[in-house]
Enzyme design. Sequence first.
Site, short mmCIF file in Angstrom:
data_model
loop_
_atom_site.label_atom_id
_atom_site.label_comp_id
_atom_site.label_asym_id
_atom_site.label_seq_id
_atom_site.Cartn_x
_atom_site.Cartn_y
_atom_site.Cartn_z
N GLU A 32 0.87 -1.20 0.00
CA GLU A 32 0.00 0.00 0.00
C GLU A 32 0.89 1.23 0.00
O GLU A 32 1.83 1.32 0.78
CB GLU A 32 -0.92 -0.03 1.23
CG GLU A 32 -1.68 1.26 1.50
CD GLU A 32 -2.52 1.75 0.32
OE1 GLU A 32 -3.36 1.00 -0.18
OE2 GLU A 32 -2.33 2.92 -0.11
N SER A 145 -9.52 3.65 -7.50
CA SER A 145 -9.91 4.77 -8.39
C SER A 145 -9.63 6.10 -7.72
O SER A 145 -9.29 6.16 -6.54
CB SER A 145 -11.41 4.65 -8.67
OG SER A 145 -12.14 4.77 -7.46
N HIS A 444 -44.36 -7.88 12.67
CA HIS A 444 -45.15 -6.65 12.79
C HIS A 444 -44.90 -6.03 14.15
O HIS A 444 -44.90 -6.75 15.15
CB HIS A 444 -46.63 -6.98 12.64
CG HIS A 444 -47.51 -5.79 12.89
ND1 HIS A 444 -47.66 -4.78 11.96
CD2 HIS A 444 -48.25 -5.43 13.98
CE1 HIS A 444 -48.48 -3.85 12.46
NE2 HIS A 444 -48.84 -4.22 13.68
P1 FAD Z 1 -9.53 1.47 -3.22
O1 FAD Z 1 -10.34 1.43 -2.00
O2 FAD Z 1 -9.50 2.73 -4.00
O3 FAD Z 1 -8.07 1.07 -2.77
C1 FAD Z 1 -6.99 1.10 -3.64
C2 FAD Z 1 -5.72 1.24 -2.83
O4 FAD Z 1 -4.62 0.98 -3.69
C3 FAD Z 1 -5.51 2.64 -2.28
O5 FAD Z 1 -5.27 2.58 -0.90
C4 FAD Z 1 -4.28 3.15 -3.03
O6 FAD Z 1 -3.48 4.03 -2.26
C5 FAD Z 1 -3.57 1.87 -3.34
N1 FAD Z 1 -2.65 1.96 -4.48
C6 FAD Z 1 -2.93 2.43 -5.73
N2 FAD Z 1 -1.86 2.30 -6.53
C7 FAD Z 1 -0.88 1.73 -5.78
C8 FAD Z 1 0.45 1.34 -6.04
N3 FAD Z 1 0.99 1.47 -7.27
N4 FAD Z 1 1.18 0.82 -5.04
C9 FAD Z 1 0.64 0.64 -3.80
N5 FAD Z 1 -0.63 0.98 -3.50
C10 FAD Z 1 -1.39 1.51 -4.47
N6 FAD Z 1 -18.74 2.15 -1.67
C11 FAD Z 1 -19.66 1.44 -0.98
O7 FAD Z 1 -19.86 0.27 -1.27
N7 FAD Z 1 -20.39 2.01 0.03
C12 FAD Z 1 -20.23 3.30 0.39
O8 FAD Z 1 -20.90 3.79 1.29
C13 FAD Z 1 -19.27 4.08 -0.32
N8 FAD Z 1 -19.07 5.38 0.00
C14 FAD Z 1 -18.12 6.09 -0.68
C15 FAD Z 1 -17.97 7.43 -0.34
C16 FAD Z 1 -17.02 8.20 -1.02
C17 FAD Z 1 -16.86 9.64 -0.65
C18 FAD Z 1 -16.20 7.59 -2.02
C19 FAD Z 1 -15.17 8.40 -2.73
C20 FAD Z 1 -16.37 6.28 -2.37
C21 FAD Z 1 -17.35 5.51 -1.70
N9 FAD Z 1 -17.57 4.17 -2.02
C22 FAD Z 1 -18.52 3.46 -1.35
C23 FAD Z 1 -16.80 3.50 -3.08
C24 FAD Z 1 -15.69 2.64 -2.46
O9 FAD Z 1 -14.86 3.46 -1.67
C25 FAD Z 1 -14.87 1.99 -3.56
O10 FAD Z 1 -15.71 1.30 -4.45
C26 FAD Z 1 -13.87 1.02 -2.97
O11 FAD Z 1 -13.00 1.67 -2.08
C27 FAD Z 1 -13.06 0.31 -4.06
O12 FAD Z 1 -12.17 -0.57 -3.48
P2 FAD Z 1 -10.80 -0.99 -4.19
O13 FAD Z 1 -10.17 -1.98 -3.27
O14 FAD Z 1 -11.07 -1.38 -5.58
O15 FAD Z 1 -9.93 0.34 -4.27
#
Ligand code: FAD
Length: 466
Positions: A32, A145, A444
């Site tokens: 990370e 993202s 209920h």
């Molecule tokens: P992420 O959570 O984006 O994690 C990716 C990680 O990879 C990050 O920590 C990043 O730093 C790391 N990374 C990237 N590139 C590298 C690299 N080269 N080397 C090392 N580390 C790296 N979804 C829900 O289901 N419910 C909700 O209530 C909800 N609320 C949200 C509210 C907000 C304001 C936002 C912005 C999003 C919300 N989402 C919610 C969406 C949810 O956060 C995302 O769908 C989810 O986090 C995606 O998970 P992921 O593991 O794909 O990526």
Amino acid sequence: MKYDVVVIGSGPGGYVAAIRCAQLGMKTIMVEKYPTLGGTCLNVGCIPSKALLDSTELYHNASKHFPTHGIDVTGLAVNWPKMMQRKEKVVTDTCAGIKYLMTKNKIDTAIGHASFASAGSIEIAKTDGTSERIEASKTIIATGSKPANLPFAPIDKKRIISSTEALSLAEIPNEMIIVGAGVIGLELGSVYARVGTKVSVVEFLDSTIPTMDRTMGKELQRSLQKLGMKFYLSHTVKAITSDDKRVALVAENKSGEELKLAGDYCLVAVGRQPFTEGLALDKAGLMTDQRGFIPVNEHLETATSGIFAIGDVIGGAMLAHKAEEEGIFVAEYMAGQKPHINYRAIPGVVYTWPEVASVGYTEEELKQSNHEYKVGSFSYRPLGRARAANESDGLVKVLADKRTDEILGVHMFGARAADMISEAVVALEFRASAEDIARMSHAHPTFTEAFKEACLAATANRAIHS
Ligand code: FAD
Ligand code: NAI
């Protein structure tokens, strides 16, 4: 060091994949780039937004609804710095929980930016300037993202902000402009509207939450307008300008009429885009598609054998629980199991109040595919529990196959919809008919009776309380 699996990214996709890999006996490392684990969801997404939604909803209830219940409150005030501190603590504690889970599952973690040296070889650049190379038989890319920008008004993190900044504003703004009436716009718009900010939302399409069933958008908009939020739908944003203190927006409606808004901040919430910066995908023989997503096959494997990708970075619903399911899927597939994800049964929730929760097809999708369907709707108004709670603003809509009665979609607007949608998920997973649900006893008085009644309405219009 040689691992069975390296997971890049510690969000809900990455950390869940790492845990499942470890449970299945694989020697796993998770990399990370930020010092805290948990990704967007835990640090700047799901968790802090829900913490602020819960705090501001309590304040809103205390000021607007307590008197109706015969509870008099005097001296009610928002202590914004304290509200923010609580949110920070919720985030810190939740992220610490992921660290604990890594240790418990004997998963190595490395803090640093990961990039491919080749397929199976990952370079980790650490913040202290050193780097480390690790080898792994399999790689899971879970890099998530980042917020999308408007090309003519990039997010400057000062006055033109993304959700990340909006979750940590030092003061309550007087006026906030929000571009985009999607999930972020409406959730964070609610947070600020509840504490007194004048919130104006400018949306390009003709509905709020336009990807959900259109009935939900209408109901939610009506409710948020009561909260004081203003909506400018079918407007194209032309320009956003800012100085040290203020921001101004110019938009145009379909008739060419100009709209001018001014505020303390402009929150740009027009979607999110996949993040692959600095990964050096080409060194692993990979490319992104035109929209920046990493293409994968039905096993979530990329074009290079042994490299998988999950979560926001591969597209589809950008949801934490979708990323989690994909993390488990890949781990189990790599272990030789035959996992399955039913993408149609992944629910979507908007945590406004009232909440919106959906699963399955929308009415618009069924119409578009000429699928013959029937609709059963039931309002919260006659529900005893809704009356007792003073929460009569709600509706459950069930879409079922016209011929077989199979439930195809369920859309809920109202108190506790976020929790109630689970029953609809079970119904879809087990391919229940509306009749099946209609014949099941629902306690209920509960809000869940609205789902049963909507199913009764869908089966020959025999709802009891309407
Ligand atoms: P992420 O959570 O984006 O994690 C990716 C990680 O990879 C990050 O920590 C990043 O730093 C790391 N990374 C990237 N590139 C590298 C690299 N080269 N080397 C090392 N580390 C790296 N979804 C829900 O289901 N419910 C909700 O209530 C909800 N609320 C949200 C509210 C907000 C304001 C936002 C912005 C999003 C919300 N989402 C919610 C969406 C949810 O956060 C995302 O769908 C989810 O986090 C995606 O998970 P992921 O593991 O794909 O990526
Ligand atoms: P979104 O896709 O939900 O909404 C973006 C909105 O902006 C759409 O209504 C779109 O029509 C509009 N838009 C796009 N370009 C525009 C323009 N130029 N002018 C005006 N409007 C424009 O995206 P959002 O709200 O940014 O959220 C990003 C992602 O984060 C979503 O995919 C969502 O799944 C996830 N998320 C999930 C939450 C949840 O599950 N409760 C909460 C917050 C985010």
